[in-house]
Design a protein around this motif. Sequence first.
Motif, PDB file in Angstrom:
ATOM      1  N   CYS A 195       4.634   2.594  -3.027  1.00  0.00           N
ATOM      2  CA  CYS A 195       5.026   2.365  -1.864  1.00  0.00           C
ATOM      3  C   CYS A 195       6.595   2.895  -1.651  1.00  0.00           C
ATOM      4  O   CYS A 195       7.350   2.777  -2.575  1.00  0.00           O
ATOM      5  CB  CYS A 195       5.212   0.778  -1.636  1.00  0.00           C
ATOM      6  SG  CYS A 195       5.964   0.335  -0.223  1.00  0.00           S
TER       7      CYS A 195
ATOM      8  N   CYS B 215       1.188  -3.005   1.931  1.00  0.00           N
ATOM      9  CA  CYS B 215       1.688  -3.306   0.548  1.00  0.00           C
ATOM     10  C   CYS B 215       1.577  -4.811   0.588  1.00  0.00           C
ATOM     11  O   CYS B 215       2.410  -5.461   1.625  1.00  0.00           O
ATOM     12  CB  CYS B 215       3.078  -2.683   0.457  1.00  0.00           C
ATOM     13  SG  CYS B 215       4.014  -3.035  -1.107  1.00  0.00           S
TER      14      CYS B 215
ATOM     15  N   TRP C  57       1.076   7.351  -7.104  1.00  0.00           N
ATOM     16  CA  TRP C  57       1.594   7.245  -5.769  1.00  0.00           C
ATOM     17  C   TRP C  57       2.410   5.828  -5.765  1.00  0.00           C
ATOM     18  O   TRP C  57       1.798   4.759  -6.057  1.00  0.00           O
ATOM     19  CB  TRP C  57       0.874   7.343  -4.649  1.00  0.00           C
ATOM     20  CG  TRP C  57       1.582   7.163  -3.127  1.00  0.00           C
ATOM     21  CD1 TRP C  57       2.223   7.994  -2.701  1.00  0.00           C
ATOM     22  CD2 TRP C  57       1.366   6.111  -2.509  1.00  0.00           C
ATOM     23  NE1 TRP C  57       2.463   7.670  -1.490  1.00  0.00           N
ATOM     24  CE2 TRP C  57       2.110   6.343  -1.312  1.00  0.00           C
ATOM     25  CE3 TRP C  57       0.740   4.773  -2.653  1.00  0.00           C
ATOM     26  CZ2 TRP C  57       2.266   5.424  -0.380  1.00  0.00           C
ATOM     27  CZ3 TRP C  57       0.951   3.888  -1.533  1.00  0.00           C
ATOM     28  CH2 TRP C  57       1.365   4.342  -0.441  1.00  0.00           C
TER      29      TRP C  57
ATOM     30  N   GLU D  85       3.025  -0.433  -6.981  1.00  0.00           N
ATOM     31  CA  GLU D  85       1.929   0.522  -7.368  1.00  0.00           C
ATOM     32  C   GLU D  85       0.916   0.466  -6.423  1.00  0.00           C
ATOM     33  O   GLU D  85       0.803  -0.441  -5.569  1.00  0.00           O
ATOM     34  CB  GLU D  85       1.422   0.043  -8.840  1.00  0.00           C
ATOM     35  CG  GLU D  85       2.416   0.181  -9.766  1.00  0.00           C
ATOM     36  CD  GLU D  85       2.011  -0.346 -11.107  1.00  0.00           C
ATOM     37  OE1 GLU D  85       0.607  -0.648 -11.227  1.00  0.00           O
ATOM     38  OE2 GLU D  85       2.682  -0.069 -12.284  1.00  0.00           O
ATOM     39  N   LYS D  86       0.062   1.532  -6.519  1.00  0.00           N
ATOM     40  CA  LYS D  86      -1.011   1.879  -5.295  1.00  0.00           C
ATOM     41  C   LYS D  86      -1.949   0.355  -5.345  1.00  0.00           C
ATOM     42  O   LYS D  86      -2.433   0.156  -4.264  1.00  0.00           O
ATOM     43  CB  LYS D  86      -1.757   2.956  -5.585  1.00  0.00           C
ATOM     44  CG  LYS D  86      -2.591   3.359  -4.721  1.00  0.00           C
ATOM     45  CD  LYS D  86      -3.463   4.572  -5.065  1.00  0.00           C
ATOM     46  CE  LYS D  86      -4.666   5.019  -4.418  1.00  0.00           C
ATOM     47  NZ  LYS D  86      -5.306   6.080  -4.612  1.00  0.00           N
TER      48      LYS D  86
ATOM     49  N   PHE E 236      -6.110   6.853   1.936  1.00  0.00           N
ATOM     50  CA  PHE E 236      -5.469   6.057   1.020  1.00  0.00           C
ATOM     51  C   PHE E 236      -6.350   6.210  -0.291  1.00  0.00           C
ATOM     52  O   PHE E 236      -5.710   6.663  -1.344  1.00  0.00           O
ATOM     53  CB  PHE E 236      -5.414   4.613   1.052  1.00  0.00           C
ATOM     54  CG  PHE E 236      -4.691   3.731   0.282  1.00  0.00           C
ATOM     55  CD1 PHE E 236      -3.258   3.750   0.385  1.00  0.00           C
ATOM     56  CD2 PHE E 236      -5.529   3.056  -0.681  1.00  0.00           C
ATOM     57  CE1 PHE E 236      -2.630   2.863  -0.584  1.00  0.00           C
ATOM     58  CE2 PHE E 236      -4.758   2.414  -1.580  1.00  0.00           C
ATOM     59  CZ  PHE E 236      -3.486   2.168  -1.732  1.00  0.00           C
TER      60      PHE E 236
ATOM     61  N   TYR F  96       0.671   1.851   5.077  1.00  0.00           N
ATOM     62  CA  TYR F  96       0.323   3.370   4.678  1.00  0.00           C
ATOM     63  C   TYR F  96      -0.683   3.601   5.806  1.00  0.00           C
ATOM     64  O   TYR F  96      -1.680   3.216   6.006  1.00  0.00           O
ATOM     65  CB  TYR F  96      -0.329   3.526   3.385  1.00  0.00           C
ATOM     66  CG  TYR F  96      -0.699   5.045   3.281  1.00  0.00           C
ATOM     67  CD1 TYR F  96       0.239   6.066   3.327  1.00  0.00           C
ATOM     68  CD2 TYR F  96      -1.960   5.230   3.548  1.00  0.00           C
ATOM     69  CE1 TYR F  96      -0.128   7.481   3.169  1.00  0.00           C
ATOM     70  CE2 TYR F  96      -2.481   6.583   3.426  1.00  0.00           C
ATOM     71  CZ  TYR F  96      -1.442   7.933   3.214  1.00  0.00           C
ATOM     72  OH  TYR F  96      -1.920   9.195   3.312  1.00  0.00           O
TER      73      TYR F  96
END
Length: 54
Positions: A39, A6, A37, A45-46, A30, A13
Amino acid sequence: MGTYICLVCGYEYQPPLGDPESDIPPNTDFQTLPGDWACPECGAEKSNFVAEAG
């Protein structure tokens, strides 16, 4: 299946662990995470994740 980081908070992740808090099972890549999804640490946001170099 690599680690994604992130850019907002540094959360990593890791596919072998998944994301139990979001009901994401272990070994989930991922790229296959749901589009909504976020964090689990900061809610980013992804799209705010990048693949770990290496």
